[in-house]
Design an enzyme around this catalytic site. Sequence first.
Site, PDB file in Angstrom:
ATOM      1  N   LYS A 185     -18.606 -21.179  31.214  1.00 51.15           N
ATOM      2  CA  LYS A 185     -17.780 -22.266  30.680  1.00 51.15           C
ATOM      3  C   LYS A 185     -16.937 -22.956  31.746  1.00 51.15           C
ATOM      4  O   LYS A 185     -16.597 -24.123  31.605  1.00 51.15           O
ATOM      5  CB  LYS A 185     -16.890 -21.739  29.559  1.00 51.15           C
ATOM      6  CG  LYS A 185     -17.698 -21.413  28.305  1.00 51.15           C
ATOM      7  CD  LYS A 185     -16.816 -21.316  27.081  1.00 51.15           C
ATOM      8  CE  LYS A 185     -17.636 -21.206  25.814  1.00 51.15           C
ATOM      9  NZ  LYS A 185     -18.225 -19.854  25.649  1.00 51.15           N
ATOM     10  N   GLU A 201     -10.408 -27.187  22.125  1.00 48.00           N
ATOM     11  CA  GLU A 201     -10.492 -26.260  21.011  1.00 48.00           C
ATOM     12  C   GLU A 201     -11.015 -24.943  21.568  1.00 48.00           C
ATOM     13  O   GLU A 201     -11.709 -24.924  22.581  1.00 48.00           O
ATOM     14  CB  GLU A 201     -11.461 -26.785  19.949  1.00 48.00           C
ATOM     15  CG  GLU A 201     -12.951 -26.509  20.231  1.00 48.00           C
ATOM     16  CD  GLU A 201     -13.518 -27.209  21.458  1.00 48.00           C
ATOM     17  OE1 GLU A 201     -12.914 -28.208  21.905  1.00 48.00           O
ATOM     18  OE2 GLU A 201     -14.546 -26.750  22.003  1.00 48.00           O
ATOM     19  N   SER A 212     -24.944 -15.199  30.438  1.00 47.83           N
ATOM     20  CA  SER A 212     -23.942 -16.262  30.381  1.00 47.83           C
ATOM     21  C   SER A 212     -22.517 -15.793  30.652  1.00 47.83           C
ATOM     22  O   SER A 212     -21.681 -16.577  31.088  1.00 47.83           O
ATOM     23  CB  SER A 212     -24.009 -16.959  29.022  1.00 47.83           C
ATOM     24  OG  SER A 212     -23.913 -16.016  27.968  1.00 47.83           O
TER      25      SER A 212
HETATM   26  C1  LIG Z   1     -19.128 -19.564  24.693  1.00 49.07           C
HETATM   27  C2  LIG Z   1     -20.160 -18.652  25.172  1.00 49.07           C
HETATM   28  C3  LIG Z   1     -21.516 -18.781  24.781  1.00 49.07           C
HETATM   29  C4  LIG Z   1     -21.984 -19.797  23.790  1.00 49.07           C
HETATM   30  O1  LIG Z   1     -21.824 -21.129  24.148  1.00 49.07           O
HETATM   31  P1  LIG Z   1     -23.005 -22.051  24.646  1.00 49.07           P
HETATM   32  O2  LIG Z   1     -22.408 -23.395  24.693  1.00 49.07           O
HETATM   33  O3  LIG Z   1     -24.136 -21.949  23.660  1.00 49.07           O
HETATM   34  O4  LIG Z   1     -23.430 -21.552  25.986  1.00 49.07           O
HETATM   35  C5  LIG Z   1     -22.442 -17.914  25.324  1.00 49.07           C
HETATM   36  N1  LIG Z   1     -22.078 -16.943  26.182  1.00 49.07           N
HETATM   37  C6  LIG Z   1     -20.798 -16.776  26.571  1.00 49.07           C
HETATM   38  C7  LIG Z   1     -20.479 -15.681  27.506  1.00 49.07           C
HETATM   39  C8  LIG Z   1     -19.804 -17.615  26.082  1.00 49.07           C
HETATM   40  O5  LIG Z   1     -18.523 -17.430  26.464  1.00 49.07           O
END
Ligand SMILES: *Cc1c(COP(=O)(O)O)cnc(C)c1O
Length: 400
Positions: free
Chosen positions: A95, A117, A384
Site C-alpha cells: 500500500k 479511508e 502483498s
Molecule cells: C489491503 C491489503 C490487500 C488488499 O488490497 P488490494 O487493493 O486488493 O491489494 C492485500 N494484502 C495486504 C497485505 C493488504 O494490506
Amino acid sequence: MQPVHKESLPDARGYFGPFGGRYVPETLMTAILDLTKVYTEAKADPEFQEAFRKNLTEFAGRPTMLTHAASLSRKIGGARIYLKREDLLHTGAHKINNAIGQTLLAKRMGKHRIIAETGAGQHGVATATACAREGLECIVYMGEEDMRRQEPNVYRMRLCGAEVRPVTSGQKTLKDAVNEAMRDWVANSRTTHYLLGSALGCHPFPMMVRDFQKVIGEETRRQILEAEGRLPDEIVACVGGGSNSIGIFYEFLQEPSVKLTGVEAGGRAIEPGQHAARFAGGRLGVLQGCRTLVLQNPDGQIELTHSVSAGLDYAAVGPEHAYYQSIGRIQYGYATDSEALNAFRMLASTEGIIPALESSHALAYAIKRAAELTPDALLCVNLSGRGDKDVQEAARVMAL
Ligand SMILES: *Cc1c(COP(=O)(O)O)cnc(C)c1O
C-alpha cells in the site's frame, strides 16, 4: 481469450469495457476532472516519475526481493514457487507504493490536506507515514468497530501526526468510512485530496492506483528472467479492491503464456454475508463511484461481507479486474478462511516468513496449484504484506 489492448484502457471516461466510470455527485466533478488532468500531466513528466522512483527506493525500500521458496516447493513436490516480497516494504505491505504516488500528486496540485479511508488500518498507516514525510495534513476516517479491533494501527497513525476520525454510521466499518471520506471531499475538494487506497472508486482512481502499483510486476519480470531465464507459467495474487494483483499482473497482460490468477476471500462459505468473493457471488452494480461486480441482494442492497482478513473484506471489486475476467484474460478463484489460515501456518513453518492473512489466500491457491504441476513449472505468488498485524487474530482462531 480476446486480445488485450491494455494501453487504451481505461477510455477517456474511465471505462474498462462496461466497467468503471464516474458515478459521483455533481459537486465532485470539478475536482475529479482536475485530478484527471493533473495526473495525466504527471504521468508524462519525467521529473514526477523520477521523484516517485526515488521515494520508492529511499523511503519504501524498493526493489523488493523475489525469493525462491525452496523448502515449500520441495514439501509440495510440484512447481517451483517464487514469492514477490512486498511484505518487506516500509509499513509492511504494497500500500505504501500508492500512498507515496498520491501524496506527490497532491503536492503537485497544491493540496495540503489529505483524507483517506481505512478498514484494518493498513492503508491509513501507509497514508499517515507518507503524509508525515511530505509535510501534509492527514485525516483518516475509520469505522468505530475497526478502531476497536485495530488499536495498534490507530496509535501508529496518531504517532505520525494523523487525525483518526471515528465513523459511527452503518456497520461502523470500511464501507461507512468510505462514505464519510466522500462527504468530506464533497465539502472540501478545493483544498483536499482524497487518497483512495485500492484500484477502486471513480475514474481516475483505478487507473492511477494501478499505475503506482505496476512497479511490482515490472520488477518481477526482471527478477524471474535473471533467476530462471524465462517468464513464469502462472502468477497468483489476492484480490481485495484489486491493487496488489493488478500491480503484479499488469506487466504480463500481453504475455499469453503467463496465466494470471486472482484469489478472493471465500470466507466461511459462498453464501450471502459469509464471504467477499465478488466473482463467485456478485452481480453488475454501482458502488462508491464505479460500475463493477458487487455483492448485493436481489433488491440491490449491498450484502454484508465476511473474511478472516480485513483487507479482502469489501463488497465490490476493481473495475479493471471485472473487465479482464469478462474477456477471459484473468481467472479468479477463492480461498476460504480455513484454507488461508493453513497456508499462513505452512509458509511460516517451511520458509520462516509470516505472510499477511490477505496474501495467505493467494498462497492457499498456489499450494494447491503447485501440486498439480511438475518441478519445471514456475509459479510466482505476490506476497502483498507481512503477517505481524495478524498473529493475534491467528492465535485466537487456531490453536498450534
Ligand atoms: C489491503 C491489503 C490487500 C488488499 O488490497 P488490494 O487493493 O486488493 O491489494 C492485500 N494484502 C495486504 C497485505 C493488504 O494490506
